[in-house]
Design a protein around this motif. Structure first.
Motif, PDB file in Angstrom:
ATOM      1  N   ASN A 155       0.836  -1.190   0.000  1.00 16.95           N
ATOM      2  CA  ASN A 155       0.000   0.000   0.000  1.00 16.95           C
ATOM      3  C   ASN A 155       0.873   1.242   0.000  1.00 16.95           C
ATOM      4  OD1 ASN A 155       0.785   0.650   2.683  1.00 16.95           O
ATOM      5  ND2 ASN A 155      -0.765  -0.735   3.474  1.00 16.95           N
ATOM      6  N   ALA A 156       0.220   2.363   0.017  1.00 15.59           N
ATOM      7  CA  ALA A 156       0.957   3.614  -0.133  1.00 15.59           C
ATOM      8  C   ALA A 156       1.976   3.795   0.985  1.00 15.59           C
ATOM      9  CB  ALA A 156      -0.026   4.790  -0.157  1.00 15.59           C
ATOM     10  N   PHE A 157       1.553   3.507   2.161  1.00 15.24           N
ATOM     11  CA  PHE A 157       2.464   3.717   3.274  1.00 15.24           C
ATOM     12  C   PHE A 157       3.627   2.745   3.221  1.00 15.24           C
ATOM     13  CE2 PHE A 157       3.674   2.881   7.737  1.00 15.24           C
ATOM     14  CZ  PHE A 157       4.171   4.129   8.038  1.00 15.24           C
ATOM     15  N   MET A 158       3.364   1.558   2.804  1.00  9.99           N
ATOM     16  CA  MET A 158       4.446   0.583   2.696  1.00  9.99           C
ATOM     17  C   MET A 158       5.453   1.032   1.639  1.00  9.99           C
ATOM     18  SD  MET A 158       4.258  -1.884   4.779  1.00  9.99           S
ATOM     19  CE  MET A 158       3.203  -1.659   6.193  1.00  9.99           C
ATOM     20  N   LEU A 159       4.957   1.569   0.585  1.00  5.94           N
ATOM     21  CA  LEU A 159       5.869   2.076  -0.431  1.00  5.94           C
ATOM     22  C   LEU A 159       6.688   3.236   0.117  1.00  5.94           C
ATOM     23  CD1 LEU A 159       3.459   1.984  -3.475  1.00  5.94           C
ATOM     24  CD2 LEU A 159       5.395   0.479  -3.059  1.00  5.94           C
ATOM     25  N   TYR A 160       6.012   4.041   0.867  1.00  7.42           N
ATOM     26  CA  TYR A 160       6.712   5.161   1.476  1.00  7.42           C
ATOM     27  C   TYR A 160       7.786   4.661   2.436  1.00  7.42           C
ATOM     28  CZ  TYR A 160       7.446   9.196   4.491  1.00  7.42           C
ATOM     29  OH  TYR A 160       8.009  10.201   5.226  1.00  7.42           O
ATOM     30  N   GLU A 173       0.292  -0.513  -8.198  1.00  6.45           N
ATOM     31  CA  GLU A 173       0.745  -1.812  -7.685  1.00  6.45           C
ATOM     32  C   GLU A 173      -0.413  -2.798  -7.634  1.00  6.45           C
ATOM     33  OE1 GLU A 173       3.301  -3.419  -5.941  1.00  6.45           O
ATOM     34  OE2 GLU A 173       4.937  -2.083  -6.426  1.00  6.45           O
ATOM     35  N   ARG A 174      -1.487  -2.342  -7.088  1.00  9.55           N
ATOM     36  CA  ARG A 174      -2.627  -3.248  -6.962  1.00  9.55           C
ATOM     37  C   ARG A 174      -3.155  -3.646  -8.327  1.00  9.55           C
ATOM     38  NH1 ARG A 174      -4.039   0.645  -3.182  1.00  9.55           N
ATOM     39  NH2 ARG A 174      -5.712   1.432  -4.489  1.00  9.55           N
ATOM     40  N   GLN A 175      -3.181  -2.679  -9.194  1.00 11.36           N
ATOM     41  CA  GLN A 175      -3.667  -2.960 -10.531  1.00 11.36           C
ATOM     42  C   GLN A 175      -2.785  -3.988 -11.221  1.00 11.36           C
ATOM     43  OE1 GLN A 175      -4.330   0.817 -12.285  1.00 11.36           O
ATOM     44  NE2 GLN A 175      -6.378   0.264 -12.973  1.00 11.36           N
ATOM     45  N   LEU A 176      -1.516  -3.758 -11.087  1.00 10.78           N
ATOM     46  CA  LEU A 176      -0.564  -4.662 -11.688  1.00 10.78           C
ATOM     47  C   LEU A 176      -0.646  -6.043 -11.063  1.00 10.78           C
ATOM     48  CD1 LEU A 176       1.797  -4.948 -13.613  1.00 10.78           C
ATOM     49  CD2 LEU A 176       3.280  -4.189 -11.781  1.00 10.78           C
ATOM     50  N   HIS A 177      -0.752  -6.037  -9.792  1.00  9.59           N
ATOM     51  CA  HIS A 177      -0.838  -7.301  -9.069  1.00  9.59           C
ATOM     52  C   HIS A 177      -2.073  -8.065  -9.521  1.00  9.59           C
ATOM     53  CE1 HIS A 177      -1.093 -10.046  -5.604  1.00  9.59           C
ATOM     54  NE2 HIS A 177       0.181  -9.780  -5.409  1.00  9.59           N
ATOM     55  N   MET A 178      -3.096  -7.371  -9.703  1.00 10.47           N
ATOM     56  CA  MET A 178      -4.334  -8.025 -10.116  1.00 10.47           C
ATOM     57  C   MET A 178      -4.203  -8.623 -11.508  1.00 10.47           C
ATOM     58  SD  MET A 178      -8.090  -6.334 -10.493  1.00 10.47           S
ATOM     59  CE  MET A 178      -8.142  -5.885  -8.777  1.00 10.47           C
ATOM     60  N   GLN A 179      -3.464  -7.952 -12.323  1.00 14.86           N
ATOM     61  CA  GLN A 179      -3.296  -8.472 -13.671  1.00 14.86           C
ATOM     62  C   GLN A 179      -2.320  -9.633 -13.702  1.00 14.86           C
ATOM     63  OE1 GLN A 179      -3.164  -6.088 -16.968  1.00 14.86           O
ATOM     64  NE2 GLN A 179      -4.851  -4.777 -16.323  1.00 14.86           N
TER      65      GLN A 179
END
Length: 387
Positions: free
Chosen positions: A277-282, A328-334
């Motif tokens: 998630n955003a915070f993890m990326l941060y 990330e989520r979008q990519l992960h989903m694909q």
DNA sequence: TATCCTTTGAAGGTG
DNA sequence: CACCTTCAAAGGATA
């Protein structure tokens, strides 16, 4: 920027990956401190808010002069603040014992680390860090400038090997990064045409992010789609051997599991991790900086600092990470159409699940017992539509 | 050696 | 729908 998933499709059908919570977080950010300390309703909730703000203000508001108005650490006695900071039940007791660990003591030498979590003390310089105005220029990534006197310019104690996706928007002058990092993201053609649109970052703050993206372009990442593995294949960061050790290649493991049953082999299939998630990326990006500045190594302490920094970010700054996380989520989903977060449920054995429930009486969120994203007021900022 | 700690956010589960 | 739980990273600390 149009909706990145305007194509609709998406393998999973969950098209709009824009998390509603993001909006709340944006709203929460910025106004949070003042609201929490001044405007929030009286009563227990206020206490929680005050506690939360105190944790922030302890590091932000005690600066000479420019302290945050309201209930800052300055108005508190050491013992009081310490008690609050330490009032995290068993967790704090472990993390912040009477005698600070040496690492923390060292960390206190750096102003950034002199947060009230450990000591309520005079660490005025730390506030300078926390109040750096967010870089107005697009493309600046959200990192507070390190104090001139500290060790920020020195290499981090350990530079985490960020996935190119995470790094691709990192600081142009980060702590010295391994050379192979840049190599990974050098002109690698996008091999997933349907994803290219996600990374045509041409507008908004995200447009300033480096455009070459990410692990999913690596040939090895095509494993899920049947493309023969590349000899030098690098595992997808979301794919981890069941052992949890990313360094351990499943191929190596198979050498010594010759006689293992199919069930075991099945169990040894790499685990697909959740997208960050955003915070993890941060955190991924900023961890090394905090480590360098604070000479801290304990992730728990670092994460607390990062959590405060996260709240100190401007909404634009946070928007970068929210956007990246959405990709990330979008990519992960694909990449993993059938994957669900549920797949990994129960894979982490919790030692004292009951203890958590006892101590928190519902919800093991943060030390304040709140769900930040849900406690926030309605969103005023709609990053997804703006970006 | 496995889990905890600590953070926020996302997502699944439940009533 | 609201609330709760779990997991994602990370590395020292702890059981």
């Amino acid at each position: 920027m149009p909706q990145l998933d305007s194509g609709g499709g998406g393998a999973g059908g969950g098209d709009d990956l824009g998390a509603p919570d993001e909006l709340l977080a944006f709203q929460d950010e910025g106004e949070e401190q003042d609201d929490k300390s001044r405007d929030s309703a009286a009563g227990p909730e206020r206490d929680l808010a005050e506690l939360k703000s105190s944790l922030v203000n302890e590091s932000e508001g005690a600066a000479g002069g420019a302290g945050v108005p309201g209930a800052g650490a300055g108005a508190r006695g050491e013992a009081e603040v310490g008690a609050e900071a330490l009032g995290r039940e068993h967790a704090s007791q472990r993390l912040f014992p009477d005698k600070l660990p040496e690492s923390l003591e060292d960390g206190l030498k750096a102003p950034e680390c002199a947060s009230g979590m450990y000591k309520d003390t005079v660490y005025s310089a730390f506030n300078l860090l926390m109040h750096y105005p967010p870089p107005s220029g697009a493309g600046q990534h959200p990192q507070p400038q390190p104090p001139l006197h500290n060790k920020a310019s020195q290499p981090a104690h350990s530079v985490p090997q960020l996935s190119p996706l995470y790094e691709h928007f990192s600081s142009p002058h980060p702590t010295p990064a391994p050379a192979d990092i840049s190599q990974k993201q050098v002109h690698r053609p996008l091999q997933t045409p349907d994803l290219s649109g996600f990374y045509s970052l041409t507008s908004g703050s995200m447009g300033q992010l480096p455009h070459t993206v990410s692990w999913f372009t690596h040939p090895s990442l095509m494993l899920g789609s049947g493309v023969p593995g590349h000899p030098a294949a690098i595992p997808h960061p979301a794919i981890v051997p069941p052992s949890g050790k990313q360094e351990l290649q499943p191929y190596d493991r198979s050498l010594k599991t010759q006689a293992e049953s199919k069930a075991e082999k099945e169990a040894k299939k790499p685990t697909i991790k959740k997208p960050l998630n955003a915070f993890m990326l941060y955190m991924k990006e900023m961890r090394a900086k905090v480590i360098a500045e604070c000479t801290l190594k304990e992730s728990a302490a670092i994460n607390q600092i990062l959590g405060r920094r996260w709240h100190a970010l401007s909404r634009e700054e946070q928007a970068k990470y929210y956007e990246l996380a959405r990709k990330e989520r979008q990519l992960h989903m694909q990449l993993y159409p059938g994957w669900s977060a549920r797949d990994n449920y129960g894979k982490k054995k919790r030692r004292s699940r009951e203890k958590h429930q006892e101590s928190n009486t519902g919800g093991k969120r943060n030390a304040f017992g709140t769900y930040p994203e849900k406690a926030a007021a309605p969103a005023q900022f709609l990053p997804m539509t703006v970006l």
